[in-house]
Design a protein around this motif. Structure first.
Motif, PDB file in Angstrom:
ATOM      1  N   ARG A  70      25.488  11.093  17.984  1.00  0.00           N
ATOM      2  CA  ARG A  70      26.006  12.187  18.791  1.00  0.00           C
ATOM      3  C   ARG A  70      26.795  13.093  17.854  1.00  0.00           C
ATOM      4  NH1 ARG A  70      22.927  11.529  23.268  1.00  0.00           N
ATOM      5  NH2 ARG A  70      23.051   9.401  24.067  1.00  0.00           N
ATOM      6  N   HIS A  71      26.217  14.225  17.516  1.00  0.00           N
ATOM      7  CA  HIS A  71      26.828  15.078  16.496  1.00  0.00           C
ATOM      8  C   HIS A  71      28.187  15.609  16.934  1.00  0.00           C
ATOM      9  CE1 HIS A  71      22.345  15.811  15.427  1.00  0.00           C
ATOM     10  NE2 HIS A  71      22.785  14.666  14.947  1.00  0.00           N
ATOM     11  N   THR A  72      28.326  15.936  18.224  1.00  0.00           N
ATOM     12  CA  THR A  72      29.622  16.394  18.718  1.00  0.00           C
ATOM     13  C   THR A  72      30.679  15.311  18.502  1.00  0.00           C
ATOM     14  OG1 THR A  72      28.631  17.839  20.393  1.00  0.00           O
ATOM     15  CG2 THR A  72      30.900  17.133  20.777  1.00  0.00           C
ATOM     16  N   PHE A  73      30.366  14.088  18.880  1.00  0.00           N
ATOM     17  CA  PHE A  73      31.295  12.962  18.719  1.00  0.00           C
ATOM     18  C   PHE A  73      31.622  12.734  17.249  1.00  0.00           C
ATOM     19  CE2 PHE A  73      31.902   8.373  18.000  1.00  0.00           C
ATOM     20  CZ  PHE A  73      33.019   8.147  18.779  1.00  0.00           C
ATOM     21  N   ASP A  74      30.600  12.705  16.412  1.00  0.00           N
ATOM     22  CA  ASP A  74      30.818  12.458  14.976  1.00  0.00           C
ATOM     23  C   ASP A  74      31.772  13.489  14.382  1.00  0.00           C
ATOM     24  OD1 ASP A  74      29.075  10.338  15.133  1.00  0.00           O
ATOM     25  OD2 ASP A  74      27.382  11.404  14.251  1.00  0.00           O
ATOM     26  N   ASN A  75      31.549  14.759  14.717  1.00  0.00           N
ATOM     27  CA  ASN A  75      32.374  15.827  14.140  1.00  0.00           C
ATOM     28  C   ASN A  75      33.813  15.771  14.643  1.00  0.00           C
ATOM     29  OD1 ASN A  75      30.113  16.693  12.799  1.00  0.00           O
ATOM     30  ND2 ASN A  75      29.711  18.432  14.147  1.00  0.00           N
ATOM     31  N   ILE A  76      33.988  15.445  15.926  1.00  0.00           N
ATOM     32  CA  ILE A  76      35.340  15.359  16.478  1.00  0.00           C
ATOM     33  C   ILE A  76      36.114  14.221  15.823  1.00  0.00           C
ATOM     34  CG2 ILE A  76      36.676  14.799  18.550  1.00  0.00           C
ATOM     35  CD1 ILE A  76      34.593  16.360  20.177  1.00  0.00           C
ATOM     36  N   ILE A  77      35.489  13.073  15.702  1.00  0.00           N
ATOM     37  CA  ILE A  77      36.163  11.924  15.093  1.00  0.00           C
ATOM     38  C   ILE A  77      36.442  12.185  13.609  1.00  0.00           C
ATOM     39  CG2 ILE A  77      35.941   9.474  14.529  1.00  0.00           C
ATOM     40  CD1 ILE A  77      36.455  10.146  17.516  1.00  0.00           C
ATOM     41  N   GLU A  78      35.520  12.880  12.959  1.00  0.00           N
ATOM     42  CA  GLU A  78      35.642  13.144  11.518  1.00  0.00           C
ATOM     43  C   GLU A  78      36.726  14.166  11.211  1.00  0.00           C
ATOM     44  OE1 GLU A  78      32.413  15.382   9.439  1.00  0.00           O
ATOM     45  OE2 GLU A  78      32.167  13.518   8.318  1.00  0.00           O
ATOM     46  N   THR A  79      36.850  15.203  12.048  1.00  0.00           N
ATOM     47  CA  THR A  79      37.759  16.316  11.730  1.00  0.00           C
ATOM     48  C   THR A  79      38.965  16.414  12.652  1.00  0.00           C
ATOM     49  OG1 THR A  79      36.679  17.959  13.156  1.00  0.00           O
ATOM     50  CG2 THR A  79      35.751  17.610  10.940  1.00  0.00           C
ATOM     51  N   GLY A  80      38.838  15.922  13.892  1.00  0.00           N
ATOM     52  CA  GLY A  80      39.952  15.978  14.839  1.00  0.00           C
ATOM     53  C   GLY A  80      40.046  17.251  15.643  1.00  0.00           C
ATOM     54  N   TYR A  81      39.080  18.168  15.478  1.00  0.00           N
ATOM     55  CA  TYR A  81      39.172  19.454  16.167  1.00  0.00           C
ATOM     56  C   TYR A  81      37.844  19.861  16.791  1.00  0.00           C
ATOM     57  CZ  TYR A  81      43.670  19.868  13.877  1.00  0.00           C
ATOM     58  OH  TYR A  81      44.957  19.635  13.458  1.00  0.00           O
ATOM     59  N   TYR A  82      37.942  20.577  17.908  1.00  0.00           N
ATOM     60  CA  TYR A  82      36.755  21.110  18.576  1.00  0.00           C
ATOM     61  C   TYR A  82      37.185  22.237  19.500  1.00  0.00           C
ATOM     62  CZ  TYR A  82      38.334  17.878  22.315  1.00  0.00           C
ATOM     63  OH  TYR A  82      39.065  17.191  23.253  1.00  0.00           O
ATOM     64  N   THR A  83      36.235  22.996  20.006  1.00  0.00           N
ATOM     65  CA  THR A  83      36.553  24.061  20.944  1.00  0.00           C
ATOM     66  C   THR A  83      35.735  23.910  22.217  1.00  0.00           C
ATOM     67  OG1 THR A  83      34.888  25.675  20.184  1.00  0.00           O
ATOM     68  CG2 THR A  83      37.015  25.650  19.025  1.00  0.00           C
ATOM     69  N   ILE A  84      36.305  24.393  23.312  1.00  0.00           N
ATOM     70  CA  ILE A  84      35.622  24.447  24.602  1.00  0.00           C
ATOM     71  C   ILE A  84      35.490  25.916  24.983  1.00  0.00           C
ATOM     72  CG2 ILE A  84      35.757  23.835  27.049  1.00  0.00           C
ATOM     73  CD1 ILE A  84      37.431  21.388  26.198  1.00  0.00           C
ATOM     74  N   ASN A  85      34.270  26.329  25.321  1.00  0.00           N
ATOM     75  CA  ASN A  85      33.991  27.741  25.569  1.00  0.00           C
ATOM     76  C   ASN A  85      33.209  27.892  26.869  1.00  0.00           C
ATOM     77  OD1 ASN A  85      34.544  28.854  22.541  1.00  0.00           O
ATOM     78  ND2 ASN A  85      33.494  26.894  22.467  1.00  0.00           N
ATOM     79  N   HIS A  86      33.711  28.743  27.768  1.00  0.00           N
ATOM     80  CA  HIS A  86      33.048  28.922  29.054  1.00  0.00           C
ATOM     81  C   HIS A  86      31.673  29.566  28.893  1.00  0.00           C
ATOM     82  CE1 HIS A  86      36.460  28.530  32.195  1.00  0.00           C
ATOM     83  NE2 HIS A  86      36.732  27.794  31.131  1.00  0.00           N
ATOM     84  N   ILE A  87      30.735  29.099  29.699  1.00  0.00           N
ATOM     85  CA  ILE A  87      29.407  29.711  29.762  1.00  0.00           C
ATOM     86  C   ILE A  87      29.426  30.773  30.851  1.00  0.00           C
ATOM     87  CG2 ILE A  87      26.965  29.295  30.301  1.00  0.00           C
ATOM     88  CD1 ILE A  87      27.366  26.433  29.236  1.00  0.00           C
ATOM     89  N   ASN A  88      28.940  31.957  30.523  1.00  0.00           N
ATOM     90  CA  ASN A  88      28.836  33.015  31.523  1.00  0.00           C
ATOM     91  C   ASN A  88      27.377  33.384  31.758  1.00  0.00           C
ATOM     92  OD1 ASN A  88      28.089  35.168  29.568  1.00  0.00           O
ATOM     93  ND2 ASN A  88      30.178  34.834  28.812  1.00  0.00           N
ATOM     94  N   GLU A  89      27.164  34.257  32.705  1.00  0.00           N
ATOM     95  CA  GLU A  89      25.807  34.582  33.138  1.00  0.00           C
ATOM     96  C   GLU A  89      24.934  35.091  31.999  1.00  0.00           C
ATOM     97  OE1 GLU A  89      23.736  36.818  36.950  1.00  0.00           O
ATOM     98  OE2 GLU A  89      25.718  37.473  36.273  1.00  0.00           O
ATOM     99  N   ASP A  90      25.515  35.813  31.053  1.00  0.00           N
ATOM    100  CA  ASP A  90      24.730  36.446  29.990  1.00  0.00           C
ATOM    101  C   ASP A  90      24.195  35.452  28.962  1.00  0.00           C
ATOM    102  OD1 ASP A  90      25.161  38.921  31.138  1.00  0.00           O
ATOM    103  OD2 ASP A  90      26.916  39.368  29.881  1.00  0.00           O
ATOM    104  N   ILE A  91      24.783  34.265  28.880  1.00  0.00           N
ATOM    105  CA  ILE A  91      24.376  33.336  27.818  1.00  0.00           C
ATOM    106  C   ILE A  91      23.820  32.019  28.356  1.00  0.00           C
ATOM    107  CG2 ILE A  91      25.976  34.332  26.124  1.00  0.00           C
ATOM    108  CD1 ILE A  91      27.842  31.944  26.628  1.00  0.00           C
ATOM    109  N   ILE A  92      23.457  31.976  29.629  1.00  0.00           N
ATOM    110  CA  ILE A  92      23.008  30.719  30.236  1.00  0.00           C
ATOM    111  C   ILE A  92      21.811  30.120  29.493  1.00  0.00           C
ATOM    112  CG2 ILE A  92      21.840  29.753  32.261  1.00  0.00           C
ATOM    113  CD1 ILE A  92      23.722  31.388  34.008  1.00  0.00           C
ATOM    114  N   GLU A  93      20.787  30.933  29.222  1.00  0.00           N
ATOM    115  CA  GLU A  93      19.573  30.386  28.599  1.00  0.00           C
ATOM    116  C   GLU A  93      19.869  29.814  27.217  1.00  0.00           C
ATOM    117  OE1 GLU A  93      19.732  33.251  30.189  1.00  0.00           O
ATOM    118  OE2 GLU A  93      18.308  32.982  31.850  1.00  0.00           O
ATOM    119  N   ASP A  94      20.613  30.552  26.407  1.00  0.00           N
ATOM    120  CA  ASP A  94      20.944  30.054  25.070  1.00  0.00           C
ATOM    121  C   ASP A  94      21.856  28.830  25.146  1.00  0.00           C
ATOM    122  OD1 ASP A  94      19.538  31.741  23.238  1.00  0.00           O
ATOM    123  OD2 ASP A  94      20.897  33.368  23.765  1.00  0.00           O
ATOM    124  N   ALA A  95      22.799  28.859  26.078  1.00  0.00           N
ATOM    125  CA  ALA A  95      23.692  27.708  26.233  1.00  0.00           C
ATOM    126  C   ALA A  95      22.900  26.462  26.618  1.00  0.00           C
ATOM    127  CB  ALA A  95      24.753  28.013  27.289  1.00  0.00           C
TER     128      ALA A  95
END
Length: 204
Positions: A70-95
């Motif tokens: 799980r790349h998200t998990f690996d990076n969080i444990i490795e570095t201690g930092y992450y961001t949470i970003n809201h998904i809006n209507e314009d970026i649904i498909e890419d998200a």
């Protein structure tokens, strides 16, 4: 329709996960972005983010079992930092496309039109197109023995919100940002009506 526990266990796998993931109601739609120590970024869609307290400000989210990488998990444990970003209507498909399983050396930012940006020397990237961006510092992980999932708790260290979304009392009007919600695993909706009520007291 009625489903007993035995009925649920006997359901087709896809039918079952669609059913169980839909019955809890609408869920938040967010992108969690991380960066490895090697500098490779990762961004992935999550619908399990929950508020765990305001003082200190703590948010949590659930990761599926780490029986595979799980790349998200690996990076969080490795570095201690992450961001949470809201998904809006314009970026649904890419998200939604960030749920595809790319190798660790390929950034989902490069496979979509999502743009990464850095603010105030925070280690992990934010998503440029998000109206609400949250910088998180890892606090702890809790293993859920019942199914092998992991609850990740983090503390908010940085918060960026478009000025037009915040009301005088601190309330953030997500409708103005066209913030998306998730129904089940793969269906996105945009809320169109707010009904805000006052704080309730007994006998009033």
């Amino acid at each position: 329709m009625y489903f007993s526990r035995n009925d649920i266990d006997q359901l087709d796998h896809i039918y079952k996960i669609n059913l169980i993931n839909s019955i809890t109601g609408y869920k938040p739609a967010n992108l969690i972005a991380t960066k490895s120590k090697a500098g490779i970024t990762n961004v992935a869609v999550f619908s399990s983010i929950v508020h765990y307290g305001s003082a200190p400000p703590i948010l949590g989210f659930v990761l599926r079992p780490t029986t595979v990488r799980r790349h998200t998990f690996d990076n969080i444990i490795e570095t201690g930092y992450y961001t949470i970003n809201h998904i809006n209507e314009d970026i649904i498909e890419d998200a939604h496309h960030t749920s595809a399983k790319y190798p660790q050396d390929i950034s989902e930012f490069n496979q979509t039109k999502l743009e990464e940006e850095y603010k105030n020397e925070f280690y992990a990237p934010f998503v440029t197109q998000s109206a609400i961006k949250i910088g998180m510092k890892f606090l702890q992980q809790l293993e859920i023995e019942a199914n092998g999932t992991i609850l990740i708790l983090g503390e908010i260290t940085d918060l960026y919100i478009n000025d037009t979304l915040i009301e005088k009392d601190g309330f953030v009007d997500l409708m103005k940002a066209n913030t998306a919600v998730i129904n089940g695993l793969d269906t996105y909706a945009i809320p169109t009506k707010n009904k805000r009520l006052t704080y309730q007291r007994p006998n009033k």
